[in-house]
Design a protein around this motif. Structure first.
Motif, PDB file in Angstrom:
ATOM      1  N   ILE A 142      11.606   1.669   1.087  1.00 52.27           N
ATOM      2  CA  ILE A 142      12.333   2.669   1.901  1.00 52.27           C
ATOM      3  C   ILE A 142      11.958   4.083   1.444  1.00 52.27           C
ATOM      4  CG2 ILE A 142      14.602   3.619   2.500  1.00 52.27           C
ATOM      5  CD1 ILE A 142      15.792   0.830   2.191  1.00 52.27           C
ATOM      6  N   ILE A 143      11.942   4.275   0.133  1.00 56.35           N
ATOM      7  CA  ILE A 143      11.618   5.602  -0.413  1.00 56.35           C
ATOM      8  C   ILE A 143      10.180   5.985  -0.040  1.00 56.35           C
ATOM      9  CG2 ILE A 143      11.265   6.885  -2.577  1.00 56.35           C
ATOM     10  CD1 ILE A 143      13.610   5.098  -3.706  1.00 56.35           C
ATOM     11  N   ALA A 144       9.264   5.015  -0.156  1.00 59.58           N
ATOM     12  CA  ALA A 144       7.854   5.305   0.139  1.00 59.58           C
ATOM     13  C   ALA A 144       7.677   5.732   1.590  1.00 59.58           C
ATOM     14  CB  ALA A 144       7.001   4.075  -0.158  1.00 59.58           C
ATOM     15  N   VAL A 145       8.413   5.097   2.486  1.00 54.18           N
ATOM     16  CA  VAL A 145       8.235   5.401   3.914  1.00 54.18           C
ATOM     17  C   VAL A 145       8.978   6.669   4.334  1.00 54.18           C
ATOM     18  CG1 VAL A 145       8.585   4.527   6.249  1.00 54.18           C
ATOM     19  CG2 VAL A 145       7.871   2.959   4.456  1.00 54.18           C
ATOM     20  N   THR A 146      10.169   6.868   3.789  1.00 51.65           N
ATOM     21  CA  THR A 146      10.972   8.019   4.239  1.00 51.65           C
ATOM     22  C   THR A 146      10.715   9.282   3.425  1.00 51.65           C
ATOM     23  OG1 THR A 146      12.788   7.475   2.727  1.00 51.65           O
ATOM     24  CG2 THR A 146      12.883   6.512   4.944  1.00 51.65           C
ATOM     25  N   GLY A 147      10.211   9.117   2.197  1.00 49.02           N
ATOM     26  CA  GLY A 147      10.020  10.277   1.326  1.00 49.02           C
ATOM     27  C   GLY A 147      11.345  10.833   0.796  1.00 49.02           C
ATOM     28  N   LYS A 148      12.424  10.115   1.004  1.00 48.42           N
ATOM     29  CA  LYS A 148      13.737  10.598   0.531  1.00 48.42           C
ATOM     30  C   LYS A 148      14.086   9.987  -0.820  1.00 48.42           C
ATOM     31  CE  LYS A 148      15.406  11.284   5.178  1.00 48.42           C
ATOM     32  NZ  LYS A 148      15.973  10.581   6.334  1.00 48.42           N
ATOM     33  N   SER A 149      14.986  10.657  -1.537  1.00 48.63           N
ATOM     34  CA  SER A 149      15.397  10.151  -2.845  1.00 48.63           C
ATOM     35  C   SER A 149      16.502   9.104  -2.682  1.00 48.63           C
ATOM     36  CB  SER A 149      15.905  11.294  -3.723  1.00 48.63           C
ATOM     37  OG  SER A 149      17.154  11.742  -3.225  1.00 48.63           O
ATOM     38  N   VAL A 150      16.771   8.378  -3.760  1.00 46.87           N
ATOM     39  CA  VAL A 150      17.847   7.378  -3.753  1.00 46.87           C
ATOM     40  C   VAL A 150      19.160   8.050  -3.333  1.00 46.87           C
ATOM     41  CG1 VAL A 150      19.241   5.863  -5.231  1.00 46.87           C
ATOM     42  CG2 VAL A 150      16.750   5.949  -5.533  1.00 46.87           C
ATOM     43  N   PRO A 167       0.817  -1.223   0.000  1.00 48.24           N
ATOM     44  CA  PRO A 167       0.000   0.000   0.000  1.00 48.24           C
ATOM     45  C   PRO A 167       0.856   1.281   0.000  1.00 48.24           C
ATOM     46  CG  PRO A 167      -0.895  -1.594   1.544  1.00 48.24           C
ATOM     47  CD  PRO A 167       0.406  -2.161   1.064  1.00 48.24           C
ATOM     48  N   ALA A 168       1.952   1.270   0.753  1.00 51.75           N
ATOM     49  CA  ALA A 168       2.809   2.471   0.795  1.00 51.75           C
ATOM     50  C   ALA A 168       3.452   2.719  -0.573  1.00 51.75           C
ATOM     51  CB  ALA A 168       3.888   2.307   1.861  1.00 51.75           C
ATOM     52  N   ILE A 169       3.879   1.651  -1.230  1.00 51.65           N
ATOM     53  CA  ILE A 169       4.527   1.818  -2.547  1.00 51.65           C
ATOM     54  C   ILE A 169       3.484   2.264  -3.583  1.00 51.65           C
ATOM     55  CG2 ILE A 169       5.920   0.712  -4.335  1.00 51.65           C
ATOM     56  CD1 ILE A 169       6.906  -1.286  -2.214  1.00 51.65           C
ATOM     57  N   LYS A 170       2.277   1.745  -3.433  1.00 48.35           N
ATOM     58  CA  LYS A 170       1.191   2.128  -4.339  1.00 48.35           C
ATOM     59  C   LYS A 170       0.929   3.632  -4.238  1.00 48.35           C
ATOM     60  CE  LYS A 170      -3.095  -0.016  -5.635  1.00 48.35           C
ATOM     61  NZ  LYS A 170      -4.083  -1.024  -5.400  1.00 48.35           N
ATOM     62  N   LYS A 171       0.944   4.105  -3.023  1.00 48.63           N
ATOM     63  CA  LYS A 171       0.707   5.536  -2.777  1.00 48.63           C
ATOM     64  C   LYS A 171       1.844   6.356  -3.398  1.00 48.63           C
ATOM     65  CE  LYS A 171      -0.679   7.769   1.416  1.00 48.63           C
ATOM     66  NZ  LYS A 171      -0.728   7.384   2.834  1.00 48.63           N
ATOM     67  N   LEU A 172       3.053   5.845  -3.261  1.00 51.08           N
ATOM     68  CA  LEU A 172       4.211   6.536  -3.836  1.00 51.08           C
ATOM     69  C   LEU A 172       4.006   6.761  -5.331  1.00 51.08           C
ATOM     70  CD1 LEU A 172       7.316   7.341  -3.293  1.00 51.08           C
ATOM     71  CD2 LEU A 172       7.849   5.056  -4.143  1.00 51.08           C
ATOM     72  N   PHE A 173       3.592   5.711  -6.040  1.00 49.26           N
ATOM     73  CA  PHE A 173       3.354   5.843  -7.482  1.00 49.26           C
ATOM     74  C   PHE A 173       2.157   6.754  -7.765  1.00 49.26           C
ATOM     75  CE2 PHE A 173       5.647   1.606  -7.938  1.00 49.26           C
ATOM     76  CZ  PHE A 173       6.761   2.179  -8.522  1.00 49.26           C
ATOM     77  N   LEU A 217       6.201  -6.413 -14.954  1.00 52.31           N
ATOM     78  CA  LEU A 217       5.012  -5.799 -15.542  1.00 52.31           C
ATOM     79  C   LEU A 217       3.833  -5.929 -14.580  1.00 52.31           C
ATOM     80  CD1 LEU A 217       4.723  -4.501 -18.314  1.00 52.31           C
ATOM     81  CD2 LEU A 217       3.839  -6.673 -19.185  1.00 52.31           C
ATOM     82  N   LYS A 218       3.662  -7.128 -14.064  1.00 53.84           N
ATOM     83  CA  LYS A 218       2.525  -7.373 -13.181  1.00 53.84           C
ATOM     84  C   LYS A 218       2.699  -6.634 -11.844  1.00 53.84           C
ATOM     85  CE  LYS A 218      -0.687 -10.941 -11.954  1.00 53.84           C
ATOM     86  NZ  LYS A 218      -1.045 -12.335 -12.020  1.00 53.84           N
ATOM     87  N   ILE A 219       3.861  -6.722 -11.250  1.00 50.64           N
ATOM     88  CA  ILE A 219       4.046  -6.118  -9.918  1.00 50.64           C
ATOM     89  C   ILE A 219       4.017  -4.588 -10.000  1.00 50.64           C
ATOM     90  CG2 ILE A 219       5.660  -5.826  -7.992  1.00 50.64           C
ATOM     91  CD1 ILE A 219       6.607  -8.671  -8.450  1.00 50.64           C
ATOM     92  N   PHE A 220       4.860  -4.015 -10.855  1.00 49.44           N
ATOM     93  CA  PHE A 220       5.015  -2.559 -10.821  1.00 49.44           C
ATOM     94  C   PHE A 220       3.853  -1.829 -11.504  1.00 49.44           C
ATOM     95  CE2 PHE A 220       9.528  -4.112 -10.695  1.00 49.44           C
ATOM     96  CZ  PHE A 220       9.696  -3.886  -9.335  1.00 49.44           C
ATOM     97  N   GLU A 221       3.442  -2.333 -12.666  1.00 50.04           N
ATOM     98  CA  GLU A 221       2.389  -1.609 -13.384  1.00 50.04           C
ATOM     99  C   GLU A 221       0.984  -2.038 -12.941  1.00 50.04           C
ATOM    100  OE1 GLU A 221       2.941  -1.306 -17.614  1.00 50.04           O
ATOM    101  OE2 GLU A 221       5.056  -0.772 -17.422  1.00 50.04           O
ATOM    102  N   GLU A 222       0.705  -3.357 -12.951  1.00 49.60           N
ATOM    103  CA  GLU A 222      -0.665  -3.794 -12.645  1.00 49.60           C
ATOM    104  C   GLU A 222      -1.022  -3.650 -11.176  1.00 49.60           C
ATOM    105  OE1 GLU A 222      -2.054  -7.652 -13.963  1.00 49.60           O
ATOM    106  OE2 GLU A 222      -0.909  -7.371 -15.820  1.00 49.60           O
ATOM    107  N   ILE A 223      -0.165  -4.153 -10.299  1.00 51.77           N
ATOM    108  CA  ILE A 223      -0.534  -4.184  -8.878  1.00 51.77           C
ATOM    109  C   ILE A 223      -0.213  -2.861  -8.170  1.00 51.77           C
ATOM    110  CG2 ILE A 223      -0.136  -5.355  -6.666  1.00 51.77           C
ATOM    111  CD1 ILE A 223       0.401  -7.901  -8.257  1.00 51.77           C
ATOM    112  N   LEU A 224       0.990  -2.338  -8.427  1.00 54.08           N
ATOM    113  CA  LEU A 224       1.395  -1.132  -7.686  1.00 54.08           C
ATOM    114  C   LEU A 224       0.998   0.162  -8.406  1.00 54.08           C
ATOM    115  CD1 LEU A 224       4.855  -2.426  -6.436  1.00 54.08           C
ATOM    116  CD2 LEU A 224       2.816  -2.047  -5.053  1.00 54.08           C
TER     117      LEU A 224
END
Ligand code: VG1
Ligand code: CO
Length: 539
Positions: free
Chosen positions: A387-395, A195-201, A221-228
């Motif tokens: 990590i990015i989704a939770v911290t809001g920081k860049s790579v 859910p956090a990663i979904k929100k990030l996208f 394809l399925k994980i990043f585009e369809e699900i997230l």
């Protein structure tokens, strides 16, 4: 109909760092695959009544070899074989399926990050019931068998249709064809905060994943585009091809060129990632920013609390000797176990089985955890996204904060392709003999504090492995020398350079390591012996 085929042995079926790797043309010789597979069956006391896993990364010759193995399995009395639909299984998925089904072993037809096609490489990885690559004691036995094999068993029958999810019967052996995607994806959903990663996208985070025309395309394809919910076009090169579309499916700054060019352009997305041929390697990039795999392992470990599956605590962490010492500093700060093993994922498995470690990684773009017994490319990418989704920081911010906290290991691997393997073997042998004489000597700004072969004593099974030579310097720099065990011709000398700094974080890694690279050529007598004044490949 059962058929017993008379055959002549080949003398080159010794497994390397991860399975057998050969030029496709070598693997296509008469009875070549059959000899190797029968040698495995014989080394493990036969396959009667046992269950195995079978799949591959879809490269050239997979289709033919899959059928050969299926027929031989039935002819040898195997009880059941679980096969990925259309013959596809990534290395991490195969480990997952093997563990989940408590199978006795598994075959993945891949040469991993080596190019494919008639002029490329083919390979076979063989895993044991623990889910990891077979140990050297077993591969030695298989090699011995392969040198004296005289016959193998197969069936004279039509090919098996692998295109539909189904259960079939081949001369008494059950063949179960599975959808390998769902099971793997469920496991990822259990580990990470989807859910956090979904929100990030949903909030517009821009991400690009390059599957390099290899096996992780459908998963990504399925994980990043369809699900997230990442936008269409996020996943590139997602159709697995027999020759990877001519790409060298090795996710590094050199071979994942189009992704790297994009990530260093003015219109770079927030994060870029790539996987290798069989889906166990990963590369992580930020906007105009590259994360070394050694740093990545250290950063993931330091942030374990942000991931649902690990938040209650992790056991220790391990790295291959050639990998930088960055994760060692994190282990010390977290007060968890820390292990250094030889190159090759199989050395991590006992540590995971005995709950000594949870995470592990190698400088060669491999990171993973005890959720399976192989490295896992998509797992590492999801970890970063989490990590990015939770911290809001860049790579880049995450990595720079890590350096501020722990200091930075400038790190690079220099590969020298040496056509004559004898030259490479002798170079290593002579260097090993010279090691004692190096201690205390100064080369430019570097003084050797210790020089010794790397020897690993497995705390679980008591086995001892020698792999590579390490030179330590008084300023915490290190050089590691070893020969590659995954090539299919000649020899590759790998020289791993590491320099530790706590304050001045210069941007140009190559420059920071230039003098150490000179020292590595001097100590190894590389130029004198090979004529090379520079490495062929820097990663
Ligand atoms: C290389 C890497 C090693 C990795 C191995 C298998 O081995 O250095 O770290 O475990 O490839 O990777 P070598 O012996 O050539 O250095 V892969 O992606 O099979 O599955
Ligand atoms: Co691989």
């Amino acid at each position: 109909m059962l058929k017993i085929v008379q055959t002549k042995p080949y003398d080159d079926q010794k497994m390397g760092t991860a399975g057998l790797r050969k030029k496709s043309k070598v693997a296509m010789q008469e009875n070549y695959v059959e000899n190797f597979v029968q040698s495995i069956f014989d080394a493990i006391g036969g396959v009667e009544g046992k269950t195995f896993i079978l799949g591959g990364d879809g490269r050239f010759y997979n289709k033919i070899a899959l059928q050969k193995i299926l027929k031989m399995s039935a002819a040898n009395g195997m009880k059941k074989i679980i096969v990925g639909q259309n013959g596809y299984l990534s290395t991490p998925t195969s480990s997952r399926v093997l563990l989940k089904n408590k199978a006795d072993g598994g075959f993945v037809l891949t040469a991993s990050h080596n190019p494919g096609g008639p002029n490329g490489d083919f390979g076979i990885k063989y895993a044991i019931a623990s889910g990891g690559q077979c140990p050297t004691s077993l591969s030695d036995k298989i090699y011995e068998n392969s040198k004296k094999i005289s016959e193998y068993k197969t069936l004279d029958t039509a090919d098996v249709d692998l295109s539909t999810i189904s259960k079939q019967n081949l001369a008494g052996m059950e063949i179960e064809i599975i959808d390998s995607l769902n099971d793997y994806i469920n496991m990822m959903e259990e580990i990470f905060d989807f859910p956090a990663i979904k929100k990030l996208f949903a909030n517009g985070f821009r991400f690009v994943f390059d599957a390099m025309n290899a096996v992780t395309g459908p998963y990504a394809l399925k994980i990043f585009e369809e699900i997230l919910g990442a936008p269409k076009g996020t996943v590139r090169n997602y159709v697995p091809m027999e020759d990877f579309g001519g790409l060298h499916p090795d996710p590094n700054l050199i071979y994942a060129k189009s992704l790297v060019d994009l990530m260093y352009s003015d219109d770079a997305p927030d994060m870029g990632a790539a996987n290798d041929g069989d889906g166990d390697r990963n590369m992580i990039l930020g906007k105009k920013f590259f994360v070394t795999p050694s740093d990545s392992l250290a950063i993931l470990t330091d942030n374990y609390k942000l991931i649902p599956a690990y938040k209650n605590g992790i056991y220790g962490v391990a790295k291959s000797a050639a990998t930088s010492t960055a994760v060692g500093r994190v282990a010390q700060a977290l007060n968890i176990g820390y292990y250094e093993v030889p190159t090759g994922w199989k050395y991590f498995c006992n540590l995971m089985d005995s709950k000594r470690i949870t995470f592990c990684g190698e400088e060669s773009f491999g990171t993973g955890s005890s959720h399976i017994r192989e490295k896992d490319g998509i797992w590492a990418v999801l970890f970063w996204l989490n990590i990015i989704a939770v911290t809001g920081k860049s790579v880049e911010e995450i990595t720079r904060e890590h350096w501020q906290k722990y200091g930075r290991s400038y790190y690079m691997r220099n590969d020298y392709e040496i056509a004559d393997a004898e030259v490479a073997n002798l170079l290593m042998k002579d260097l090993e003999n010279r090691l004692p004489s190096l201690e205390g000597k100064t080369f430019g700004n570097y003084t050797v504090s210790e020089a010794k072969p790397f020897v690993y004593n497995d705390p679980v099974d008591g086995s001892s492995t020698k792999n590579g030579l390490i030179i330590y310097f008084t300023d915490k720099s290190r050089i590691v020398y070893r020969l590659s065990g995954t090539g299919s011709s000649g020899a590759t000398l790998r020289v791993y350079l590491e320099r530790y700094e706590t304050e001045k974080f210069a941007e140009n890694v190559e420059q920071m390591l230039e003098s150490l690279a000179d020292v590595s050529r001097q100590i190894g007598e590389i130029t004198e012996r090979t004529g090379k004044t520079k490495a062929d490949l820097l990663t």
